[in-house]
Write an enzyme that holds these catalytic residues in place. Structure first.
Site, short mmCIF file in Angstrom:
data_model
loop_
_atom_site.label_atom_id
_atom_site.label_comp_id
_atom_site.label_asym_id
_atom_site.label_seq_id
_atom_site.Cartn_x
_atom_site.Cartn_y
_atom_site.Cartn_z
N GLU A 130 50.64 7.43 -13.96
CA GLU A 130 50.40 8.63 -14.76
C GLU A 130 51.19 8.69 -16.08
O GLU A 130 51.84 9.68 -16.40
CB GLU A 130 50.69 9.90 -13.92
CG GLU A 130 49.85 9.95 -12.64
CD GLU A 130 50.20 11.11 -11.71
OE1 GLU A 130 50.92 12.02 -12.14
OE2 GLU A 130 49.75 11.09 -10.55
N GLU A 240 43.57 7.02 -4.37
CA GLU A 240 44.08 8.23 -3.70
C GLU A 240 42.93 9.20 -3.37
O GLU A 240 43.03 10.40 -3.54
CB GLU A 240 45.12 8.93 -4.58
CG GLU A 240 46.28 8.03 -4.96
CD GLU A 240 47.31 8.72 -5.82
OE1 GLU A 240 47.33 9.97 -5.87
OE2 GLU A 240 48.13 8.03 -6.44
#
Ligand code: G3I
Length: 331
Positions: A130, A240
Protein backbone atom coordinates in the site's frame (compact mmCIF):
# COMPACT_ATOMS: atom_id res chain seq x y z
CA UNK A 1 -12.18 -29.62 -1.82
CA UNK A 2 -10.84 -26.40 -3.29
CA UNK A 3 -7.19 -27.34 -3.84
CA UNK A 4 -8.12 -30.83 -5.10
CA UNK A 5 -10.22 -29.31 -7.89
CA UNK A 6 -7.66 -26.56 -8.61
CA UNK A 7 -4.80 -29.06 -8.82
CA UNK A 8 -6.69 -30.96 -11.54
CA UNK A 9 -6.69 -27.86 -13.76
CA UNK A 10 -4.42 -27.63 -16.77
CA UNK A 11 -2.86 -24.54 -15.15
CA UNK A 12 -3.28 -24.76 -11.38
CA UNK A 13 -2.51 -22.06 -8.86
CA UNK A 14 -2.13 -21.85 -5.09
CA UNK A 15 -5.38 -21.60 -3.14
CA UNK A 16 -4.47 -19.41 -0.20
CA UNK A 17 -5.90 -18.66 3.24
CA UNK A 18 -4.98 -15.96 5.74
CA UNK A 19 -4.33 -17.54 9.15
CA UNK A 20 -3.14 -16.80 12.68
CA UNK A 21 -0.59 -18.90 14.58
CA UNK A 22 -3.15 -19.72 17.29
CA UNK A 23 -5.30 -21.53 14.71
CA UNK A 24 -2.61 -24.05 13.76
CA UNK A 25 -2.99 -26.58 16.58
CA UNK A 26 -2.92 -30.13 15.24
CA UNK A 27 -6.40 -31.49 14.61
CA UNK A 28 -8.15 -28.14 15.00
CA UNK A 29 -10.93 -27.43 12.50
CA UNK A 30 -8.59 -24.89 10.89
CA UNK A 31 -5.86 -27.54 10.58
CA UNK A 32 -8.26 -30.01 8.97
CA UNK A 33 -9.67 -27.46 6.51
CA UNK A 34 -6.23 -26.08 5.62
CA UNK A 35 -4.84 -29.54 4.87
CA UNK A 36 -7.90 -30.51 2.81
CA UNK A 37 -8.64 -27.31 0.94
CA UNK A 38 -5.66 -24.96 0.79
CA UNK A 39 -2.21 -25.01 -0.79
CA UNK A 40 -0.94 -21.64 0.48
CA UNK A 41 -1.11 -19.56 3.66
CA UNK A 42 -0.54 -15.89 4.48
CA UNK A 43 -0.14 -14.57 8.02
CA UNK A 44 -3.06 -12.26 8.73
CA UNK A 45 -0.80 -10.12 10.97
CA UNK A 46 1.99 -12.10 12.65
CA UNK A 47 4.61 -11.71 9.91
CA UNK A 48 4.38 -7.92 9.91
CA UNK A 49 7.10 -5.65 11.23
CA UNK A 50 5.15 -4.51 14.31
CA UNK A 51 4.80 -8.15 15.40
CA UNK A 52 8.32 -9.39 14.60
CA UNK A 53 10.49 -6.36 15.43
CA UNK A 54 10.53 -5.29 19.11
CA UNK A 55 13.62 -3.08 18.92
CA UNK A 56 16.51 -2.38 16.54
CA UNK A 57 17.96 -5.80 15.71
CA UNK A 58 15.68 -7.51 18.25
CA UNK A 59 13.13 -9.98 16.88
CA UNK A 60 10.25 -12.03 18.25
CA UNK A 61 10.15 -14.92 15.77
CA UNK A 62 7.81 -17.25 17.66
CA UNK A 63 4.44 -16.74 15.94
CA UNK A 64 5.90 -16.29 12.45
CA UNK A 65 8.13 -19.35 12.92
CA UNK A 66 5.07 -21.41 13.90
CA UNK A 67 3.24 -20.33 10.75
CA UNK A 68 6.21 -20.98 8.46
CA UNK A 69 6.96 -24.33 10.09
CA UNK A 70 3.31 -25.35 9.65
CA UNK A 71 3.40 -24.57 5.94
CA UNK A 72 6.76 -26.26 5.42
CA UNK A 73 5.68 -29.38 7.35
CA UNK A 74 2.43 -29.74 5.39
CA UNK A 75 3.56 -28.94 1.86
CA UNK A 76 1.61 -25.69 2.00
CA UNK A 77 3.15 -22.64 0.32
CA UNK A 78 3.95 -19.73 2.65
CA UNK A 79 3.45 -16.21 1.31
CA UNK A 80 5.17 -13.60 3.48
CA UNK A 81 2.97 -10.62 4.32
CA UNK A 82 4.44 -7.98 4.63
CA UNK A 83 7.93 -6.58 5.10
CA UNK A 84 7.08 -2.84 4.86
CA UNK A 85 3.63 -1.40 5.59
CA UNK A 86 2.75 1.94 7.14
CA UNK A 87 0.05 0.34 9.31
CA UNK A 88 2.52 -2.10 10.91
CA UNK A 89 5.43 0.12 12.00
CA UNK A 90 6.70 -0.85 15.47
CA UNK A 91 6.63 1.92 18.05
CA UNK A 92 10.42 1.98 18.38
CA UNK A 93 10.77 2.76 14.68
CA UNK A 94 8.03 5.38 14.79
CA UNK A 95 9.97 7.03 17.63
CA UNK A 96 13.37 6.55 15.96
CA UNK A 97 15.42 9.69 16.58
CA UNK A 98 18.36 8.97 14.30
CA UNK A 99 19.05 10.57 10.94
CA UNK A 100 17.14 9.64 7.78
CA UNK A 101 20.17 7.61 6.65
CA UNK A 102 20.14 5.73 9.97
CA UNK A 103 16.38 5.16 9.60
CA UNK A 104 16.94 3.69 6.16
CA UNK A 105 19.71 1.50 7.59
CA UNK A 106 17.23 0.17 10.19
CA UNK A 107 14.71 -0.72 7.47
CA UNK A 108 17.44 -2.37 5.39
CA UNK A 109 18.59 -4.35 8.42
CA UNK A 110 15.03 -5.48 9.17
CA UNK A 111 14.39 -6.62 5.60
CA UNK A 112 17.78 -8.33 5.40
CA UNK A 113 17.35 -10.17 8.71
CA UNK A 114 13.77 -11.34 8.03
CA UNK A 115 14.38 -12.46 4.43
CA UNK A 116 17.53 -14.27 5.61
CA UNK A 117 15.71 -15.90 8.53
CA UNK A 118 13.05 -17.34 6.21
CA UNK A 119 15.22 -18.00 3.15
CA UNK A 120 14.13 -21.22 1.45
CA UNK A 121 11.06 -21.44 3.73
CA UNK A 122 8.92 -18.52 2.54
CA UNK A 123 8.25 -18.67 -1.22
CA UNK A 124 7.22 -15.06 -1.73
CA UNK A 125 7.06 -11.75 0.13
CA UNK A 126 4.92 -8.66 -0.09
CA UNK A 127 7.99 -6.43 0.11
CA UNK A 128 5.96 -3.21 0.27
CA UNK A 129 2.22 -2.96 0.96
CA UNK A 130 0.00 0.00 0.00
CA UNK A 131 2.64 2.58 -1.03
CA UNK A 132 0.19 4.48 -3.26
CA UNK A 133 -2.74 6.46 -1.86
CA UNK A 134 -6.25 6.72 -3.29
CA UNK A 135 -5.45 9.98 -5.08
CA UNK A 136 -2.69 8.28 -7.08
CA UNK A 137 0.17 9.88 -5.18
CA UNK A 138 2.87 8.10 -3.21
CA UNK A 139 1.26 7.57 0.22
CA UNK A 140 2.82 10.01 2.70
CA UNK A 141 4.13 7.34 5.06
CA UNK A 142 7.06 7.41 7.46
CA UNK A 143 8.98 5.48 4.80
CA UNK A 144 8.41 8.15 2.14
CA UNK A 145 9.17 10.93 4.59
CA UNK A 146 12.37 9.39 5.96
CA UNK A 147 13.70 7.50 2.92
CA UNK A 148 12.40 9.50 -0.07
CA UNK A 149 10.46 8.36 -3.19
CA UNK A 150 12.97 5.63 -4.11
CA UNK A 151 12.25 3.73 -0.88
CA UNK A 152 10.08 1.14 -2.63
CA UNK A 153 12.87 0.20 -5.04
CA UNK A 154 15.40 0.24 -2.20
CA UNK A 155 13.30 -2.22 -0.19
CA UNK A 156 12.90 -4.58 -3.16
CA UNK A 157 16.64 -4.48 -3.90
CA UNK A 158 17.52 -5.14 -0.25
CA UNK A 159 15.13 -8.09 -0.19
CA UNK A 160 16.60 -9.49 -3.41
CA UNK A 161 20.20 -9.04 -2.18
CA UNK A 162 19.39 -10.79 1.10
CA UNK A 163 17.65 -13.69 -0.63
CA UNK A 164 20.49 -14.18 -3.11
CA UNK A 165 23.09 -13.95 -0.33
CA UNK A 166 21.20 -16.69 1.49
CA UNK A 167 21.10 -18.81 -1.67
CA UNK A 168 17.35 -18.36 -2.12
CA UNK A 169 17.37 -17.38 -5.79
CA UNK A 170 13.73 -18.42 -6.34
CA UNK A 171 12.14 -16.04 -3.83
CA UNK A 172 9.28 -14.12 -5.47
CA UNK A 173 9.02 -10.42 -4.57
CA UNK A 174 5.57 -8.82 -4.74
CA UNK A 175 4.15 -5.34 -4.48
CA UNK A 176 0.69 -5.46 -2.82
CA UNK A 177 -2.14 -2.90 -2.91
CA UNK A 178 -5.93 -2.47 -3.03
CA UNK A 179 -8.73 -0.81 -5.06
CA UNK A 180 -6.78 -0.17 -8.26
CA UNK A 181 -9.41 -1.62 -10.62
CA UNK A 182 -11.96 1.22 -10.53
CA UNK A 183 -9.53 3.96 -9.50
CA UNK A 184 -7.49 4.75 -12.61
CA UNK A 185 -5.40 7.44 -10.88
CA UNK A 186 -4.24 4.89 -8.32
CA UNK A 187 -3.93 2.16 -10.96
CA UNK A 188 -1.73 4.37 -13.18
CA UNK A 189 0.57 5.26 -10.28
CA UNK A 190 0.87 1.64 -9.13
CA UNK A 191 1.75 0.48 -12.62
CA UNK A 192 4.32 3.24 -13.10
CA UNK A 193 5.87 2.08 -9.83
CA UNK A 194 5.85 -1.49 -11.15
CA UNK A 195 7.54 -0.32 -14.37
CA UNK A 196 10.40 1.15 -12.30
CA UNK A 197 10.71 -2.04 -10.27
CA UNK A 198 10.54 -4.20 -13.39
CA UNK A 199 13.26 -2.09 -15.07
CA UNK A 200 15.43 -2.66 -12.02
CA UNK A 201 14.69 -6.41 -12.25
CA UNK A 202 13.60 -6.10 -8.63
CA UNK A 203 10.03 -7.43 -8.80
CA UNK A 204 8.31 -10.70 -9.73
CA UNK A 205 4.64 -10.09 -9.00
CA UNK A 206 1.83 -7.85 -7.88
CA UNK A 207 -0.82 -8.53 -5.26
CA UNK A 208 -4.35 -7.22 -5.79
CA UNK A 209 -5.99 -7.37 -2.38
CA UNK A 210 -9.55 -7.40 -3.80
CA UNK A 211 -11.39 -6.32 -0.68
CA UNK A 212 -14.84 -4.74 -1.06
CA UNK A 213 -15.65 -5.92 -4.57
CA UNK A 214 -19.36 -6.66 -3.99
CA UNK A 215 -20.72 -3.59 -5.75
CA UNK A 216 -17.68 -2.28 -7.62
CA UNK A 217 -15.47 -2.66 -9.67
CA UNK A 218 -17.05 -4.35 -12.68
CA UNK A 219 -15.76 -7.62 -14.10
CA UNK A 220 -14.35 -5.70 -17.09
CA UNK A 221 -12.52 -3.24 -14.81
CA UNK A 222 -10.95 -6.10 -12.82
CA UNK A 223 -9.93 -7.92 -16.00
CA UNK A 224 -8.39 -4.73 -17.43
CA UNK A 225 -6.45 -4.17 -14.20
CA UNK A 226 -5.10 -7.72 -14.03
CA UNK A 227 -4.31 -7.73 -17.74
CA UNK A 228 -2.01 -4.74 -17.22
CA UNK A 229 0.03 -6.95 -14.92
CA UNK A 230 -0.07 -9.75 -17.51
CA UNK A 231 1.28 -7.33 -20.12
CA UNK A 232 4.19 -6.53 -17.77
CA UNK A 233 5.04 -10.20 -17.33
CA UNK A 234 4.23 -10.11 -13.63
CA UNK A 235 2.85 -12.92 -11.52
CA UNK A 236 -0.58 -12.07 -10.13
CA UNK A 237 -1.73 -12.75 -6.58
CA UNK A 238 -5.34 -12.05 -5.68
CA UNK A 239 -4.01 -11.62 -2.18
CA UNK A 240 -6.81 -10.77 0.26
CA UNK A 241 -10.16 -11.71 -1.27
CA UNK A 242 -13.25 -11.36 0.85
CA UNK A 243 -16.70 -10.27 -0.32
CA UNK A 244 -18.68 -8.20 2.16
CA UNK A 245 -22.41 -7.92 1.49
CA UNK A 246 -23.53 -5.45 4.15
CA UNK A 247 -21.31 -2.37 3.89
CA UNK A 248 -24.33 -0.08 4.33
CA UNK A 249 -25.65 -2.14 7.23
CA UNK A 250 -29.05 -2.49 5.58
CA UNK A 251 -29.52 -6.13 6.67
CA UNK A 252 -29.25 -7.61 10.16
CA UNK A 253 -29.05 -11.22 9.00
CA UNK A 254 -27.42 -12.92 6.00
CA UNK A 255 -30.37 -12.92 3.56
CA UNK A 256 -30.73 -15.50 0.80
CA UNK A 257 -30.57 -12.74 -1.80
CA UNK A 258 -27.16 -11.54 -0.50
CA UNK A 259 -25.99 -15.15 -0.14
CA UNK A 260 -26.68 -15.90 -3.79
CA UNK A 261 -25.18 -12.60 -4.96
CA UNK A 262 -22.03 -13.31 -2.94
CA UNK A 263 -21.84 -16.82 -4.43
CA UNK A 264 -21.97 -15.30 -7.92
CA UNK A 265 -19.24 -12.76 -7.08
CA UNK A 266 -16.89 -15.45 -5.75
CA UNK A 267 -17.57 -17.51 -8.85
CA UNK A 268 -16.83 -14.51 -11.07
CA UNK A 269 -13.59 -13.65 -9.29
CA UNK A 270 -12.37 -17.26 -9.53
CA UNK A 271 -13.31 -17.34 -13.22
CA UNK A 272 -11.38 -14.13 -13.86
CA UNK A 273 -8.33 -15.46 -12.04
CA UNK A 274 -8.49 -18.92 -13.60
CA UNK A 275 -8.60 -17.37 -17.08
CA UNK A 276 -5.18 -15.77 -16.60
CA UNK A 277 -2.22 -17.14 -18.59
CA UNK A 278 -0.37 -19.88 -16.74
CA UNK A 279 2.80 -17.78 -16.56
CA UNK A 280 0.98 -15.08 -14.61
CA UNK A 281 -0.81 -17.30 -12.11
CA UNK A 282 0.48 -17.53 -8.56
CA UNK A 283 -2.21 -17.67 -5.86
CA UNK A 284 -5.75 -16.66 -5.01
CA UNK A 285 -5.87 -16.06 -1.26
CA UNK A 286 -9.00 -15.68 0.90
CA UNK A 287 -8.64 -13.23 3.75
CA UNK A 288 -9.82 -15.33 6.69
CA UNK A 289 -11.47 -18.64 7.46
CA UNK A 290 -14.80 -17.97 9.22
CA UNK A 291 -17.24 -15.08 8.74
CA UNK A 292 -17.24 -14.28 12.46
CA UNK A 293 -13.44 -13.86 12.48
CA UNK A 294 -13.22 -11.52 9.49
CA UNK A 295 -11.64 -8.10 9.97
CA UNK A 296 -14.73 -6.59 8.28
CA UNK A 297 -17.74 -6.77 10.64
CA UNK A 298 -17.96 -3.61 12.79
CA UNK A 299 -14.54 -2.61 11.48
CA UNK A 300 -13.61 0.91 12.56
CA UNK A 301 -10.75 0.87 10.07
CA UNK A 302 -13.25 0.16 7.31
CA UNK A 303 -15.98 2.38 8.82
CA UNK A 304 -18.12 -0.75 8.60
CA UNK A 305 -21.21 -0.15 10.74
CA UNK A 306 -22.54 -3.65 11.22
CA UNK A 307 -22.29 -7.38 10.91
CA UNK A 308 -21.17 -9.08 7.70
CA UNK A 309 -20.61 -12.56 6.23
CA UNK A 310 -17.69 -12.13 3.76
CA UNK A 311 -15.92 -15.51 3.68
CA UNK A 312 -16.28 -19.17 2.61
CA UNK A 313 -17.03 -20.77 5.99
CA UNK A 314 -19.57 -19.85 8.64
CA UNK A 315 -18.96 -19.64 12.38
CA UNK A 316 -19.42 -23.43 12.61
CA UNK A 317 -16.73 -24.02 9.96
CA UNK A 318 -19.48 -25.15 7.59
CA UNK A 319 -19.02 -24.33 3.91
CA UNK A 320 -21.28 -21.60 2.55
CA UNK A 321 -22.73 -20.99 -0.91
CA UNK A 322 -19.68 -18.77 -1.51
CA UNK A 323 -17.54 -21.93 -1.26
CA UNK A 324 -19.77 -23.55 -3.89
CA UNK A 325 -19.36 -20.44 -6.03
CA UNK A 326 -15.59 -20.76 -5.77
CA UNK A 327 -15.78 -24.39 -6.95
CA UNK A 328 -18.16 -23.52 -9.79
CA UNK A 329 -15.74 -20.80 -10.89
CA UNK A 330 -13.23 -23.54 -11.69
CA UNK A 331 -15.51 -25.34 -14.18
O1 G3I B 1 -5.14 -11.67 18.59
C1 G3I B 1 -4.52 -10.59 19.27
C2 G3I B 1 -4.93 -10.58 20.72
O2 G3I B 1 -4.44 -11.74 21.35
C3 G3I B 1 -4.37 -9.34 21.39
O3 G3I B 1 -4.83 -9.28 22.71
C4 G3I B 1 -4.84 -8.11 20.61
C5 G3I B 1 -4.30 -6.82 21.21
O4 G3I B 1 -2.94 -6.69 20.86
O5 G3I B 1 -4.34 -8.17 19.28
C6 G3I B 1 -4.91 -9.29 18.61
O6 G3I B 1 -4.35 -9.30 17.33
C7 G3I B 1 -4.94 -8.37 16.43
C8 G3I B 1 -5.23 -9.17 15.17
O7 G3I B 1 -5.66 -8.31 14.10
C9 G3I B 1 -6.32 -10.18 15.43
O8 G3I B 1 -6.57 -10.86 14.22
C10 G3I B 1 -3.93 -7.28 16.14
O9 G3I B 1 -3.81 -6.48 17.30
C11 G3I B 1 -4.43 -6.42 14.99
O10 G3I B 1 -3.42 -5.50 14.62
C12 G3I B 1 -4.68 -7.33 13.78
O11 G3I B 1 -5.20 -6.54 12.73
C13 G3I B 1 -4.87 -7.02 11.41
C14 G3I B 1 -4.53 -5.80 10.56
O12 G3I B 1 -4.30 -6.18 9.20
C15 G3I B 1 -3.29 -5.09 11.08
O13 G3I B 1 -2.20 -5.98 11.03
C16 G3I B 1 -6.07 -7.76 10.83
O14 G3I B 1 -6.24 -9.00 11.53
C17 G3I B 1 -5.85 -8.04 9.35
O15 G3I B 1 -7.02 -8.59 8.75
C18 G3I B 1 -5.47 -6.76 8.60
O16 G3I B 1 -5.16 -7.13 7.28
C19 G3I B 1 -4.85 -6.04 6.38
C20 G3I B 1 -3.73 -6.50 5.47
O17 G3I B 1 -2.59 -6.83 6.25
C21 G3I B 1 -3.41 -5.42 4.44
N1 G3I B 1 -4.62 -5.09 3.66
C22 G3I B 1 -5.73 -4.64 4.50
C23 G3I B 1 -6.09 -5.73 5.51
C24 G3I B 1 -7.27 -5.28 6.35
O18 G3I B 1 -6.91 -4.18 7.15
Amino acid sequence: FLKVKVNKLANPFFVGMAIKASQLTNGSPYDVILKNEFSSISAEYEMKMDQISTASGVYNWAAADKIVAYGNANNINVHGHALVWHNAVPQWLKDFSGTDAEFAAEVKKYITDVVTHYAGKVKSWDVVNEAVDDSGAMRNTIFLQRMGPNYVKDCFQWAREAANAAGDTSLLLFYNDYATSANTAKQDKVFSLLDDLKAAKAIDGVGFQMHNTYLSPTKAQIEADLNKAVAKGLKIHVSELDIQVNQFNDISAFTNERRLAQKAKYKEMVQIYNALPAANKYALTIWGMRDNESWIPFSTELNHPGNDWPLLYDSNFAVKSSHTGFLEGLD
